[in-house]
Design a protein around this motif. Structure first.
Motif, mmCIF file in Angstrom:
data_model
loop_
_atom_site.group_PDB
_atom_site.id
_atom_site.type_symbol
_atom_site.label_atom_id
_atom_site.label_comp_id
_atom_site.label_asym_id
_atom_site.label_seq_id
_atom_site.Cartn_x
_atom_site.Cartn_y
_atom_site.Cartn_z
ATOM 1 N N LEU A 179 -7.888 -12.698 -4.412
ATOM 2 C CA LEU A 179 -9.319 -12.552 -4.679
ATOM 3 C C LEU A 179 -9.538 -12.081 -6.114
ATOM 4 N N LEU A 180 -8.671 -11.175 -6.587
ATOM 5 C CA LEU A 180 -8.747 -10.731 -7.981
ATOM 6 C C LEU A 180 -8.515 -11.905 -8.923
ATOM 7 N N LEU A 181 -7.556 -12.771 -8.587
ATOM 8 C CA LEU A 181 -7.310 -13.955 -9.411
ATOM 9 C C LEU A 181 -8.560 -14.816 -9.510
ATOM 10 N N ALA A 182 -9.236 -15.023 -8.381
ATOM 11 C CA ALA A 182 -10.437 -15.851 -8.371
ATOM 12 C C ALA A 182 -11.551 -15.214 -9.199
ATOM 13 N N LEU A 242 -9.214 -11.142 -21.750
ATOM 14 C CA LEU A 242 -8.564 -10.178 -20.879
ATOM 15 C C LEU A 242 -8.585 -10.630 -19.423
ATOM 16 N N ALA A 243 -9.545 -11.481 -19.066
ATOM 17 C CA ALA A 243 -9.587 -12.015 -17.698
ATOM 18 C C ALA A 243 -8.366 -12.881 -17.436
ATOM 19 N N ASP A 244 -7.986 -13.692 -18.413
ATOM 20 C CA ASP A 244 -6.784 -14.511 -18.248
ATOM 21 C C ASP A 244 -5.537 -13.640 -18.213
ATOM 22 N N VAL A 245 -5.542 -12.564 -19.002
ATOM 23 C CA VAL A 245 -4.417 -11.626 -18.970
ATOM 24 C C VAL A 245 -4.257 -11.045 -17.573
ATOM 25 N N ALA A 246 -5.380 -10.635 -16.962
ATOM 26 C CA ALA A 246 -5.331 -10.069 -15.607
ATOM 27 C C ALA A 246 -4.849 -11.105 -14.602
ATOM 28 N N LEU A 247 -5.352 -12.317 -14.722
ATOM 29 C CA LEU A 247 -4.971 -13.380 -13.789
ATOM 30 C C LEU A 247 -3.473 -13.659 -13.867
ATOM 31 N N ALA A 266 -1.112 -11.751 -15.087
ATOM 32 C CA ALA A 266 -0.293 -10.582 -14.762
ATOM 33 C C ALA A 266 -0.268 -10.315 -13.270
ATOM 34 N N ALA A 267 -1.368 -10.624 -12.584
ATOM 35 C CA ALA A 267 -1.461 -10.314 -11.151
ATOM 36 C C ALA A 267 -0.763 -11.345 -10.277
ATOM 37 N N ALA A 268 -0.677 -12.587 -10.731
ATOM 38 C CA ALA A 268 -0.147 -13.662 -9.892
ATOM 39 C C ALA A 268 1.274 -13.387 -9.372
ATOM 40 N N PRO A 269 2.230 -12.969 -10.211
ATOM 41 C CA PRO A 269 3.568 -12.703 -9.667
ATOM 42 C C PRO A 269 3.590 -11.550 -8.663
ATOM 43 N N ILE A 270 2.753 -10.536 -8.885
ATOM 44 C CA ILE A 270 2.703 -9.419 -7.936
ATOM 45 C C ILE A 270 2.192 -9.914 -6.594
ATOM 46 N N GLY A 271 1.129 -10.707 -6.627
ATOM 47 C CA GLY A 271 0.583 -11.254 -5.395
ATOM 48 C C GLY A 271 1.570 -12.149 -4.674
ATOM 49 N N ALA A 272 2.340 -12.923 -5.450
ATOM 50 C CA ALA A 272 3.338 -13.798 -4.837
ATOM 51 C C ALA A 272 4.399 -12.980 -4.100
ATOM 52 N N TRP A 273 4.854 -11.886 -4.721
ATOM 53 C CA TRP A 273 5.857 -11.044 -4.065
ATOM 54 C C TRP A 273 5.293 -10.361 -2.833
ATOM 55 N N MET A 274 4.041 -9.933 -2.885
ATOM 56 C CA MET A 274 3.422 -9.330 -1.703
ATOM 57 C C MET A 274 3.328 -10.341 -0.561
ATOM 58 N N THR A 275 3.055 -11.590 -0.906
ATOM 59 C CA THR A 275 2.991 -12.640 0.114
ATOM 60 C C THR A 275 4.363 -12.890 0.725
ATOM 61 N N VAL A 276 5.398 -12.885 -0.114
ATOM 62 C CA VAL A 276 6.766 -13.040 0.389
ATOM 63 C C VAL A 276 7.118 -11.891 1.345
ATOM 64 N N LEU A 313 -2.409 1.423 -4.827
ATOM 65 C CA LEU A 313 -2.181 2.205 -6.036
ATOM 66 C C LEU A 313 -0.970 1.674 -6.801
ATOM 67 N N PHE A 314 0.067 1.278 -6.070
ATOM 68 C CA PHE A 314 1.232 0.673 -6.708
ATOM 69 C C PHE A 314 0.831 -0.606 -7.431
ATOM 70 N N PHE A 315 0.034 -1.425 -6.762
ATOM 71 C CA PHE A 315 -0.450 -2.656 -7.392
ATOM 72 C C PHE A 315 -1.231 -2.354 -8.660
ATOM 73 N N ALA A 316 -2.130 -1.366 -8.598
ATOM 74 C CA ALA A 316 -2.943 -1.022 -9.766
ATOM 75 C C ALA A 316 -2.062 -0.577 -10.927
ATOM 76 N N GLY A 317 -1.073 0.281 -10.638
ATOM 77 C CA GLY A 317 -0.202 0.769 -11.696
ATOM 78 C C GLY A 317 0.641 -0.327 -12.323
ATOM 79 N N VAL A 318 1.242 -1.173 -11.490
ATOM 80 C CA VAL A 318 2.082 -2.264 -12.004
ATOM 81 C C VAL A 318 1.233 -3.295 -12.741
ATOM 82 N N LEU A 319 0.044 -3.590 -12.215
ATOM 83 C CA LEU A 319 -0.831 -4.551 -12.875
ATOM 84 C C LEU A 319 -1.228 -4.056 -14.255
ATOM 85 N N LEU A 320 -1.621 -2.795 -14.359
ATOM 86 C CA LEU A 320 -1.996 -2.243 -15.663
ATOM 87 C C LEU A 320 -0.821 -2.301 -16.631
ATOM 88 N N GLN A 321 0.365 -2.003 -16.149
ATOM 89 C CA GLN A 321 1.553 -2.051 -16.999
ATOM 90 C C GLN A 321 1.831 -3.475 -17.479
#
Length: 248
Positions: free
Chosen positions: A73-76, A89-94, A96-106, A215-223
């Motif tokens: 949803l964040l990607l969208a 910065l929107a593209d940066v967020a998109l 950066a978040a995609a690999p995290i979301g993929a791992w969460m899905t796995v 919170l883990f997602f937020a921290g890793v995404l910001l990094q």
């Protein structure tokens, strides 16, 4: 409506400094909550009256599934912001978040399969919920691959944003698949708007784990976003000043 604040926050330099102040507290609190939630859920919570101790995998499965959907949803949203307001910065967020979301899905798919062995007698079935989650993984991989395949940055950003927006139609399918079709997957175990169908001793550690994952997602995404901003802006004067390299 005045959107000046959005463009100000979209400044790479301002975002980099703000994210730097937020990422460490997010990761520290996530680590604390994760430790508490795992011990509470895996060892102290009572066993389920039907599934016994096998239900404990939900303390990882449910937060991962929640986060996998929220991340897309964040990607969208980031894709829409990038297409409408042209914020880099929107593209940066998109991206950066995609690999995290993929791992969460796995993680959600893997733990769901492990849960399915004692519950359904099989690790996989073409259930509506499982299949739509698998589609979500393919969408994540598509966004990642598309961003890497196109060299022109603006074209890649536009393509990823469009795919993220189109793929968001899968989110309501995931959420309501249990209600729309006959499925083996049980209804939602945990809801933010309804009273949980389990005693507090079982759902409170689940709530702690959900908060820890987010919170883990937020921290890793910001990094990850900070690193991507540095990669894109490394020639800028503010980067040299930020890294103490002015005049080097």
């Amino acid at each position: 409506m005045n959107w000046t604040w959005l463009h100000r926050l979209g400044s790479p330099a301002i975002f980099y400094r703000l994210a730097g102040r937020l990422q460490r507290p997010c990761l520290a609190l996530a680590g604390l909550l994760l430790a508490v939630g795992l011990v509470w859920g895996l060892f102290l919570a009572p066993p389920d009256y039907q599934q016994g101790d096998s239900f404990r995998i939900l303390y990882v499965h449910v937060p991962a599934a929640f986060l996998a959907q929220s991340c897309y949803l964040l990607l969208a949203v980031a894709g829409a912001v990038g297409l409408v307001w042209r914020l880099k910065l929107a593209d940066v967020a998109l991206r950066a978040a995609a690999p995290i979301g993929a791992w969460m899905t796995v993680i959600a798919l893997a733990t769901g399969s492990l849960w399915g062995i004692p519950t359904w007698g099989t690790w996989w079935i073409w259930d509506a919920r499982l299949t739509s989650m698998l589609v979500l993984l393919f969408l994540y991989l598509g966004v990642i691959a598309l961003g890497q395949a196109i060299d022109h940055r603006e074209s890649a950003a536009r393509a990823c944003a469009i795919l993220a927006l189109v793929g968001s139609v899968n989110l309501p399918i995931i959420k309501y698949s249990v209600e729309w079709w006959s499925t083996l997957h049980q209804p939602a175990t945990f809801s933010l708007v309804e009273r949980p169908p389990m005693p507090p001793a079982m759902w409170l550690p689940l709530l702690v784990m959900v908060l820890a994952f987010y919170l883990f997602f937020a921290g890793v995404l910001l990094q990850r976003m900070r690193l991507e901003v540095l990669r894109r802006e490394w020639r800028s004067r503010w980067v040299r000043l930020e890294l103490g390299e002015e005049g080097a």
